[in-house]
Design a protein around this motif. Structure first.
Motif, PDB file in Angstrom:
ATOM      1  N   ASP A   1       0.810  -1.219   0.000  1.00 59.41           N
ATOM      2  CA  ASP A   1       0.000   0.000   0.000  1.00 59.41           C
ATOM      3  C   ASP A   1       0.847   1.275   0.000  1.00 59.41           C
ATOM      4  O   ASP A   1       0.319   2.381  -0.089  1.00 59.41           O
ATOM      5  CB  ASP A   1      -0.982   0.005   1.179  1.00 59.41           C
TER       6      ASP A   1
ATOM      7  N   THR B   1       2.371   3.441  -5.346  1.00 61.37           N
ATOM      8  CA  THR B   1       1.259   3.874  -6.175  1.00 61.37           C
ATOM      9  C   THR B   1       0.892   2.762  -7.156  1.00 61.37           C
ATOM     10  O   THR B   1       1.679   1.828  -7.394  1.00 61.37           O
ATOM     11  CB  THR B   1       1.645   5.126  -6.966  1.00 61.37           C
ATOM     12  N   GLU B   2      -0.274   2.857  -7.735  1.00 65.55           N
ATOM     13  CA  GLU B   2      -0.693   1.858  -8.736  1.00 65.55           C
ATOM     14  C   GLU B   2       0.330   1.793  -9.865  1.00 65.55           C
ATOM     15  O   GLU B   2       0.660   0.707 -10.365  1.00 65.55           O
ATOM     16  CB  GLU B   2      -2.073   2.244  -9.286  1.00 65.55           C
TER      17      GLU B   2
ATOM     18  N   ASN C   1       3.602   2.386  -9.701  1.00 67.17           N
ATOM     19  CA  ASN C   1       4.876   1.776  -9.326  1.00 67.17           C
ATOM     20  C   ASN C   1       4.754   0.316  -8.899  1.00 67.17           C
ATOM     21  O   ASN C   1       5.778  -0.332  -8.664  1.00 67.17           O
ATOM     22  CB  ASN C   1       5.558   2.618  -8.248  1.00 67.17           C
ATOM     23  N   ARG C   2       3.544  -0.189  -8.846  1.00 68.26           N
ATOM     24  CA  ARG C   2       3.408  -1.640  -8.627  1.00 68.26           C
ATOM     25  C   ARG C   2       3.843  -2.429  -9.855  1.00 68.26           C
ATOM     26  O   ARG C   2       4.084  -3.627  -9.779  1.00 68.26           O
ATOM     27  CB  ARG C   2       1.968  -1.982  -8.241  1.00 68.26           C
TER      28      ARG C   2
ATOM     29  N   GLU D   1       6.453   8.466  -5.950  1.00 69.21           N
ATOM     30  CA  GLU D   1       5.077   8.688  -6.387  1.00 69.21           C
ATOM     31  C   GLU D   1       4.968   8.709  -7.902  1.00 69.21           C
ATOM     32  O   GLU D   1       4.030   8.167  -8.467  1.00 69.21           O
ATOM     33  CB  GLU D   1       4.546   9.993  -5.781  1.00 69.21           C
TER      34      GLU D   1
END
Length: 483
Positions: free
Chosen positions: A11, A14-15, A17-18, A65
């Motif tokens: 968590d 960020t979406e 960096n996943r 981010e």
């Protein structure tokens, strides 16, 4: 031993960096700066092994981010110090000015996948991380950054940051990673380049840390060199055909390509700073890392790892990071160049078809003739990992391999001369290993003269050492007490 939790929690990312493979697994940063003085050893650490193996690499202080490149992570040096058959481990952040600014919440620079901040000084176009290389000069370590930044002095045993190095305020610009130290003179020979202007620069700093000279070298256009080499009398600069695109230059973005039919050029500069640059041209190629170079009469012999195509398409699992990962998964093979200073002729020889990189030699002989070099072996994978080592005989191109266990990956090694050694390969080869399944890391010690044999020792480390960049050997008798 209980492993310390080291990865970013899901968590925290960020979406975006996943998708980034260089923020997960063996690449994920560690949380703590650790000092461990009583390490478990399997085997026996030789008592004539005295000094420190240091390895630099990226370790983001905070979860990014925006778009994050592997080169953006804050520099962190991991070190293991050997004396009297015992070992100490430490890891510390390289406290660049930008690292300190990020801690204070005042950082005004982004990573290399973001637009440049034109309002910043030309010396620090992007966040200066000092995460790439590490070398020993004037009794202390210096951490250096590939995209050219300010050198950072560190105590080679405690790894505490001493200062940003400006050579008594005389450093005109920056210093790129892979500048060199001549152990026989104590001189630091450096280069720098400008991302958006057609110029490269070079200089020499004395063993006493005084800038002896600095000069600029004009180029046909902006370039992205990665390394340089030295000989007894010369520096070898590289003008290679990997450059920014026109859109990248116009918009201040990290967008690179390889122009067709642009030759590779090697510029030979006298180490006393006098005379013109003598250029040698070859077929187009790119070199990340040189191995060593020296003079033989009127000729310069130069060994390096020449890039080859890995043949892998970008991995769609990495989403927007697929192009970045494709570039980082480098593949290269050992070659020898010979530059004839009298005739201007260049010859290139392909020595071995194994995919090897991150070459090191006995640093006492940097710039002088060596028979041996130690490289990592690289599998053809979508991210950069090292699955073994090879000891090359540079005269023949033959090599002896030392393979790691399946799923265990290493770091750039260092050659550590045995105390009292009188021959080139009389010593030890040291690297860090990490098990990708368990996260367990250790230091591996090999006898350089029994390279394919069993390790002399494995030293368990108190936390994972993330995959990173370059290492060096700091001889115990040359390490000064930092003040």
């Amino acid at each position: 031993m209980t492993m310390i939790q080291t990865e970013f929690e899901r968590d925290e990312l960020t979406e975006l960096n996943r998708f980034n493979p260089y923020l997960k697994g063996i690449y994920a940063p560690v949380r703590k700066e650790v000092t461990a003085l009583d390490l478990e050893v399997e085997g026996e650490i030789p008592r004539d092994l005295y000094g420190a193996y240091l390895r630099n690499g990226p370790n983001p202080l905070n979860a990014p981010e925006g778009m994050h490149h592997w080169f953006d992570g804050d520099g962190m040096v991991h070190g293991i110090f050997f004396e009297n058959g015992k070992a100490e481990y430490r890891n510390r952040y390289v406290r660049t000015r930008d690292h300190e600014a990020e801690r204070a919440g005042t950082l005004d620079a982004g990573g290399i996948l973001e637009p440049i901040r034109r309002e910043r000084s030309a010396l620090t176009t992007y966040k200066d991380t000092a995460n790439t290389d590490i070398l020993i000069h004037n009794g202390t370590a210096m951490a250096l950054w590939y995209v050219s930044g300010q050198p950072v002095r560190m105590d080679p045993r405690t790894l505490e940051t001493i200062r940003t190095e400006t050579f008594a305020g005389r450093l005109p610009k920056n210093v790129s990673a892979h500048s060199k130290v001549d152990a026989q003179t104590g001189e630091f020979l450096f280069f720098d380049y400008n991302l958006y202007n057609p110029v490269m620069s070079a200089g020499v700093v004395s063993a006493d840390n005084e800038l002896k000279w600095f000069r600029e070298v004009e180029l046909p256009g902006p370039r992205l060199p990665h390394d340089m080499m030295i000989t007894k009398n010369y520096m070898i600069l590289m003008d290679l055909p990997v450059v920014f695109t026109e859109a990248g230059l116009r918009n201040g973005m990290w967008q690179i390509h390889q122009p067709k039919n642009q030759p590779a050029r090697f510029g030979v500069v006298r180490r006393d700073g006098t005379g013109d640059v003598k250029w040698f041209e070859t077929e187009p190629c790119y070199i990340y890392h040189g191995c060593n170079a020296w003079e033989e009469g009127d000729k310069i012999v130069f060994y390096a790892c020449k890039m080859v195509d890995n043949g892998l398409p970008p991995n769609p699992e990495f989403g927007p990071y697929a192009p970045m990962a494709a570039v980082l998964a480098l593949q290269a093979e050992l070659h020898r160049w010979t530059f004839d200073m009298k005739t201007g002729q260049t010859t290139v020889e392909h020595l071995d078809d194994r995919r090897t990189e991150f070459p090191v030699v006995n640093l006492d002989l940097m710039g002088h003739k060596t028979k041996y070099a130690y490289h990592v072996t690289i599998p053809n994978t979508h991210t950069q990992v090292f699955d073994g080592l090879v000891k090359y005989d540079l005269e023949s191109g033959n090599g002896i391999e030392h393979r790691f266990a399946d799923g265990v990956y290493g770091a750039e090694p260092a050659f550590a001369p045995r105390v009292g050694a009188t021959e080139e390969d009389d010593g030890y080869v040291i690297t860090f290993l990490t098990d990708s399944a368990t996260g367990r890391s250790e230091a591996l010690i090999l006898d350089a003269r029994d390279f394919g044999g069993q390790p002399l020792a494995r030293v368990e480390l108190p936390q994972r050492v993330p995959a990173g960049f370059h290492g060096t050997w700091a001889p115990g008798d040359q390490i000064a007490v930092a003040s």
